[in-house]
Design an enzyme around this catalytic site. Structure first.
Site, PDB file in Angstrom:
ATOM      1  N   LYS A  23      16.228  25.625  29.940  1.00 14.10           N
ATOM      2  CA  LYS A  23      15.675  24.282  29.751  1.00 14.10           C
ATOM      3  C   LYS A  23      15.052  23.741  31.038  1.00 14.10           C
ATOM      4  O   LYS A  23      13.941  23.217  31.043  1.00 14.10           O
ATOM      5  CB  LYS A  23      16.806  23.349  29.282  1.00 14.10           C
ATOM      6  N   ASN A  24      15.786  23.850  32.155  1.00 16.49           N
ATOM      7  CA  ASN A  24      15.294  23.225  33.387  1.00 16.49           C
ATOM      8  C   ASN A  24      14.080  23.943  33.960  1.00 16.49           C
ATOM      9  O   ASN A  24      13.280  23.344  34.661  1.00 16.49           O
ATOM     10  CB  ASN A  24      16.420  23.124  34.426  1.00 16.49           C
ATOM     11  N   ARG A  98      13.208  12.396  31.032  1.00 17.94           N
ATOM     12  CA  ARG A  98      13.190  12.452  32.489  1.00 17.94           C
ATOM     13  C   ARG A  98      12.271  13.563  33.018  1.00 17.94           C
ATOM     14  O   ARG A  98      11.629  13.421  34.052  1.00 17.94           O
ATOM     15  CB  ARG A  98      14.615  12.685  32.989  1.00 17.94           C
ATOM     16  N   ASP A 122      19.762  11.703  30.904  1.00 20.17           N
ATOM     17  CA  ASP A 122      21.221  11.609  30.877  1.00 20.17           C
ATOM     18  C   ASP A 122      21.747  10.398  31.615  1.00 20.17           C
ATOM     19  O   ASP A 122      21.197   9.978  32.614  1.00 20.17           O
ATOM     20  CB  ASP A 122      21.821  12.836  31.571  1.00 20.17           C
ATOM     21  N   ASP A 320      25.813  21.611  36.741  1.00 18.15           N
ATOM     22  CA  ASP A 320      25.786  21.650  35.281  1.00 18.15           C
ATOM     23  C   ASP A 320      26.929  22.468  34.693  1.00 18.15           C
ATOM     24  O   ASP A 320      27.215  22.351  33.497  1.00 18.15           O
ATOM     25  CB  ASP A 320      24.450  22.217  34.789  1.00 18.15           C
ATOM     26  N   MET A 342      27.717  16.012  43.500  1.00 15.04           N
ATOM     27  CA  MET A 342      26.301  15.642  43.424  1.00 15.04           C
ATOM     28  C   MET A 342      26.000  14.469  42.490  1.00 15.04           C
ATOM     29  O   MET A 342      24.998  13.800  42.644  1.00 15.04           O
ATOM     30  CB  MET A 342      25.463  16.861  43.044  1.00 15.04           C
TER      31      MET A 342
END
Length: 435
Positions: A23-24, A98, A122, A320, A342
């Site tokens: 996804k990223n 985002r 998120d 994640d 983070m």
């Protein structure tokens, strides 16, 4: 698709599962199609809400989008419609995602102007966008923010390369600046650049398009600007968050699972971090084989002190996957401190695990101590709501290992990040229904 999962847990799973495209990575790579008027073909795109949304936004911009097959698209940005970008419609559409922030670098580089509504995404604490804008301003853009409209704009007659020191190694921030710098005049150096595999993928793709980027994989990127970029083909990496999730799932449910085509060379410390929890996993060609294990024991540090697992920018452990580590530790033998550095408020889902019978002490918004139950007292099924994508997946794994029935509401949060997750889990024997 909104809705609810009903899960009957405690079943052993068996078989093979293939991770989706990352996804990223997809969000970065898709924004890069704006950098050329030639065709770009991208394969292994995950069929998930956040990515589909971005593809729709590109279509609304006037990018020609052709679907060649499952997860395989061709894009051609030869006539972009700037009226749409300034429209109220885009203010609504862009705000929902985002990832759309990474359209700014390419827009600015190719068209000399860029617009963006304040993005959503998120709820995991403050994720500032300062890094993006500072970098683009240093390349010569003029920045404006309309507080009434929540609308950002950037304009530049021309972008000029320079030395940029990022105040944080932001992945999306680095991606934005790299894409802009690829078409800027002269040389840009980005220090404290993010160096995730997904960002390396973006840089390699840009180089195939004719960009001149060196230092890929390090935290100092050097970009010699070029006049224009060409088309190319690109295949996305598998999603490492999914890969880590399935390792945790196998351990929690005492299952023998093979995770297919994981691209081992790009997994960094992920396999060894799960090994520290006592999970056996083997490399077999490009697959991960996890044998069925009755128990797994958390290692201690050499001096005997309790193991800490914390996140860090790549090549450290990805934030994640911390929620997965936390869930898996609940059934390990031994204790673990999970330190989420983070993002704040990412650990707030532990109250749901405590309801299920897990032994967790939430020390503060960043730290949780887990006392493992060593599979002696299974978690209990319960009803819960998924707060964000990654916690949603962690709760799903908890539910699959738990005794009895669990209900997870708000699963659109899971669907935002995972393609056909219920179908793929059913295929290896999970009892999961979408209701």
């Amino acid at each position: 698709m909104s809705g609810t999962f009903q899960i009957r847990g405690g079943k052993r799973l068996h078989g093979e599962i293939t991770p989706q495209g990352a996804k990223n990575e997809a969000l970065q790579i898709l924004c890069a199609v704006l950098l050329t008027d030639e065709e770009i073909r991208i394969k292994n795109i995950p069929d998930i809400h956040d990515v589909n949304r971005l593809i729709e936004i590109l279509g609304d911009f006037g990018v020609k989008v052709t679907k060649n097959g499952q997860g395989d698209f061709t894009f051609k940005a030869d006539r972009v419609n700037f009226d749409y970008i300034k429209s109220d419609e885009f203010k609504k559409d862009g705000a929902k995602l985002r990832g759309s922030i990474m359209l700014m670098g390419p827009m600015l580089a190719r068209y000399g102007e860029a617009y963006m509504p304040t993005p959503g995404g998120d709820k995991i604490g403050r994720r500032r966008l300062d890094t993006h804008f500072q970098g683009l301003v240093e390349l010569g853009a003029e920045f404006n923010y309309d507080e009434n409209e929540y609308f950002y704009s950037l304009k530049a007659k021309e972008l000029r390369g320079k030395f940029i020191l990022l105040e944080e190694a932001s992945v999306t921030g680095t991606a934005n600046i790299v894409m802009a710098a690829a078409l800027a005049k002269g040389k840009t150096r980005i220090y404290n650049a993010a160096c995730e595999p997904y960002l390396q993928q973006l840089c390699k793709m840009l180089n195939r398009m004719g960009a001149n980027i060196s230092g890929i994989g390090s935290n100092l990127l050097t970009i010699e600007g070029v006049e224009n970029l060409r088309g190319t083909e690109h295949t996305m990496l598998p999603d490492m968050v999914e890969i880590g999730s399935w390792i945790g799932l196998a351990a929690m449910t005492k299952s023998e699972i093979t995770i297919k085509n994981v691209n081992w060379s790009q997994l960094g410390v992920i396999p060894n971090t799960f090994r520290k929890l006592g999970i056996e996993l083997e490399q077999s060609n490009d697959d991960i084989f996890i044998p069925a294990q009755e128990n797994y024991k958390i290692q201690k540090f050499i001096d005997g002190s309790i193991l800490t697992i914390s996140d860090a920018p790549w090549p450290g452990f990805t934030p994640d996957l911390l929620s997965i580590i936390l869930v898996v530790a609940t059934q390990a033998k031994g204790s673990l401190l999970v330190h989420q550095k983070m993002f704040e408020s990412r650990l707030f889902f532990v109250d749901k695990l405590i309801d299920m019978g897990a032994q967790i002490i939430l020390c503060d918004p960043h730290r949780a101590t887990v006392i493992g139950l060593n599979q002696e007292a299974p978690l209990r099924g319960t009803t819960m709501v998924s707060p964000d994508i990654r916690a949603g997946n962690a709760l799903l794994i908890a539910a699959l290992s738990a005794e009895g029935k669990s209900i997870i509401h708000n699963i659109e949060q899971i669907d935002r990040g995972y393609e056909n997750i219920d179908g793929r889990l059913k295929a290896i024997g999970a009892d999961i229904e979408r209701i």
